[in-house]
Design a protein around this motif. Structure first.
Motif, PDB file in Angstrom:
ATOM      1  N   GLU A 105       0.815  -1.204   0.000  1.00  0.00           N
ATOM      2  CA  GLU A 105       0.000   0.000   0.000  1.00  0.00           C
ATOM      3  C   GLU A 105       0.853   1.259   0.000  1.00  0.00           C
ATOM      4  OE1 GLU A 105      -3.341   0.524  -0.344  1.00  0.00           O
ATOM      5  OE2 GLU A 105      -3.405  -1.609  -0.774  1.00  0.00           O
ATOM      6  N   ALA A 116       5.095   3.652  -6.524  1.00  0.00           N
ATOM      7  CA  ALA A 116       4.616   2.997  -7.740  1.00  0.00           C
ATOM      8  C   ALA A 116       5.791   2.497  -8.573  1.00  0.00           C
ATOM      9  CB  ALA A 116       3.764   3.964  -8.546  1.00  0.00           C
ATOM     10  N   ARG A 170       3.440  -5.646 -11.645  1.00  0.00           N
ATOM     11  CA  ARG A 170       4.336  -4.574 -11.170  1.00  0.00           C
ATOM     12  C   ARG A 170       5.780  -5.028 -11.332  1.00  0.00           C
ATOM     13  NH1 ARG A 170       2.540  -0.818  -6.747  1.00  0.00           N
ATOM     14  NH2 ARG A 170       4.736  -1.010  -6.214  1.00  0.00           N
ATOM     15  N   ASP A 227       1.560   3.294 -12.303  1.00  0.00           N
ATOM     16  CA  ASP A 227       0.166   3.692 -12.120  1.00  0.00           C
ATOM     17  C   ASP A 227      -0.181   3.400 -10.665  1.00  0.00           C
ATOM     18  OD1 ASP A 227      -2.575   3.962 -11.937  1.00  0.00           O
ATOM     19  OD2 ASP A 227      -3.028   2.658 -13.632  1.00  0.00           O
ATOM     20  N   PRO A 228      -0.343   4.434  -9.850  1.00  0.00           N
ATOM     21  CA  PRO A 228      -0.600   4.211  -8.427  1.00  0.00           C
ATOM     22  C   PRO A 228      -1.870   3.383  -8.169  1.00  0.00           C
ATOM     23  CG  PRO A 228      -0.240   6.549  -8.875  1.00  0.00           C
ATOM     24  CD  PRO A 228      -0.267   5.848 -10.184  1.00  0.00           C
ATOM     25  N   GLN A 229      -2.774   3.332  -9.125  1.00  0.00           N
ATOM     26  CA  GLN A 229      -4.007   2.556  -8.957  1.00  0.00           C
ATOM     27  C   GLN A 229      -3.790   1.064  -9.204  1.00  0.00           C
ATOM     28  OE1 GLN A 229      -6.713   4.191  -7.752  1.00  0.00           O
ATOM     29  NE2 GLN A 229      -5.239   5.870  -7.722  1.00  0.00           N
ATOM     30  N   PHE A 230      -2.737   0.716  -9.919  1.00  0.00           N
ATOM     31  CA  PHE A 230      -2.470  -0.688 -10.238  1.00  0.00           C
ATOM     32  C   PHE A 230      -1.742  -1.310  -9.059  1.00  0.00           C
ATOM     33  CE2 PHE A 230      -0.081  -4.194 -12.169  1.00  0.00           C
ATOM     34  CZ  PHE A 230      -1.113  -4.851 -12.832  1.00  0.00           C
ATOM     35  N   ARG A 231      -2.308  -2.364  -8.482  1.00  0.00           N
ATOM     36  CA  ARG A 231      -1.770  -2.909  -7.253  1.00  0.00           C
ATOM     37  C   ARG A 231      -0.880  -4.139  -7.406  1.00  0.00           C
ATOM     38  NH1 ARG A 231      -1.498   1.252  -4.685  1.00  0.00           N
ATOM     39  NH2 ARG A 231      -3.416   2.212  -4.035  1.00  0.00           N
TER      40      ARG A 231
END
Length: 188
Positions: free
Chosen positions: A2, A6, A30, A117-121
C-alpha cells in the motif's frame, strides 16, 4: 505494498513451450515483484496448482527456491531478485520451468513496459488461450496422449482418464474472469 512507491508495469506474454495449439497468457505485473511472487502470478494465470518445483532461467542464470534437502541444486534465490532487475527492457525473454519432472517450459516475453500507475496494485490477466495441461499428466507426451484418448469416445482408457481428472477437463477452456479472480486473491 500500500505504501510502496509505484513501480513500472510490465506486460508479459507467457507461452507454454512446445505445445500446440498454443497455451498462453498475457499478464500485467508490477516491476517490483520478486521472481518468487511472479511465480505465484504465473501459477494462477496458467492454471497450475503449485505442487511442484520450479525455476527461472534469465540470461543463463538460474533462479529458484533454495533446497536444503538438495545441496547440489544450484540456483540463485528468486526471493532476492525483482522482475525489473531480471528483465529491465522491452523484448527481454527468459524461461520459467514448472515441474522439473514433467518439464513444462514457459517462454516469458516482456511485450511492453508502462509507466507507474498508483491505482495498479499487483497483477491482472488481459487474455489468453486454452487450459494448461493437468498436473502430473506425464509431460508433453502424456498431455498429447490425454487429448487423443479423451477425443476417442471408443477408447477403453477414456473413462479411466476422465475419472483421474476428477472433472470435465477441456483443453480449449480459458476463463479470463476466473483467472483474474484467482489473481485478486493473491497478496502482493
Amino acid at each position: 505494498m500500500e505504501n510502496a512507491p509505484a513501480a513500472p508495469i510490465y506486460q508479459l506474454k507467457v507461452t507454454l513451450a512446445e505445445v500446440g495449439p498454443p497455451v498462453w497468457r498475457r499478464i500485467r505485473v508490477r516491476g517490483d515483484l520478486s521472481l518468487e511472487r511472479l511465480h505465484a502470478v504465473v501459477q494462477r494465470a496458467m492454471g497450475w496448482h503449485d505442487s511442484h518445483l520450479h525455476e527461472w532461467t534469465v540470461e543463463g542464470r538460474r533462479y529458484g527456491q533454495p533446497e536444503a534437502d538438495e545441496p547440489e541444486y544450484e540456483a540463485d534465490d528468486e526471493r532476492k531478485v525483482t522482475f525489473r532487475e531480471a528483465a529491465p527492457v522491452t523484448r527481454s525473454r527468459f524461461e520459467y520451468l514448472y515441474d522439473l519432472g514433467d518439464s513444462w517450459t514457459h517462454e516469458v516475453v516482456v511485450e511492453k513496459i508502462e509507466p507507474p500507475d498508483p491505482q495498479f496494485r499487483f497483477a491482472e490477466c488481459l487474455g489468453g488461450e486454452r487450459a494448461c495441461p493437468p498436473e502430473d499428466c506425464g509431460g508433453l507426451h502424456g498431455y498429447y496422449n490425454l487429448i487423443k484418448t479423451l477425443a476417442d469416445l471408443k477408447n477403453p482408457e477414456r473413462e479411466e482418464m476422465l475419472e483421474w481428472l476428477g472433472a470435465e477437463w477441456d483443453a480449449e477452456r480459458f476463463d479470463l474472469a476466473e483467472i483474474n479472480s484467482a489473481l485478486k486473491r493473491l497478496k502482493a
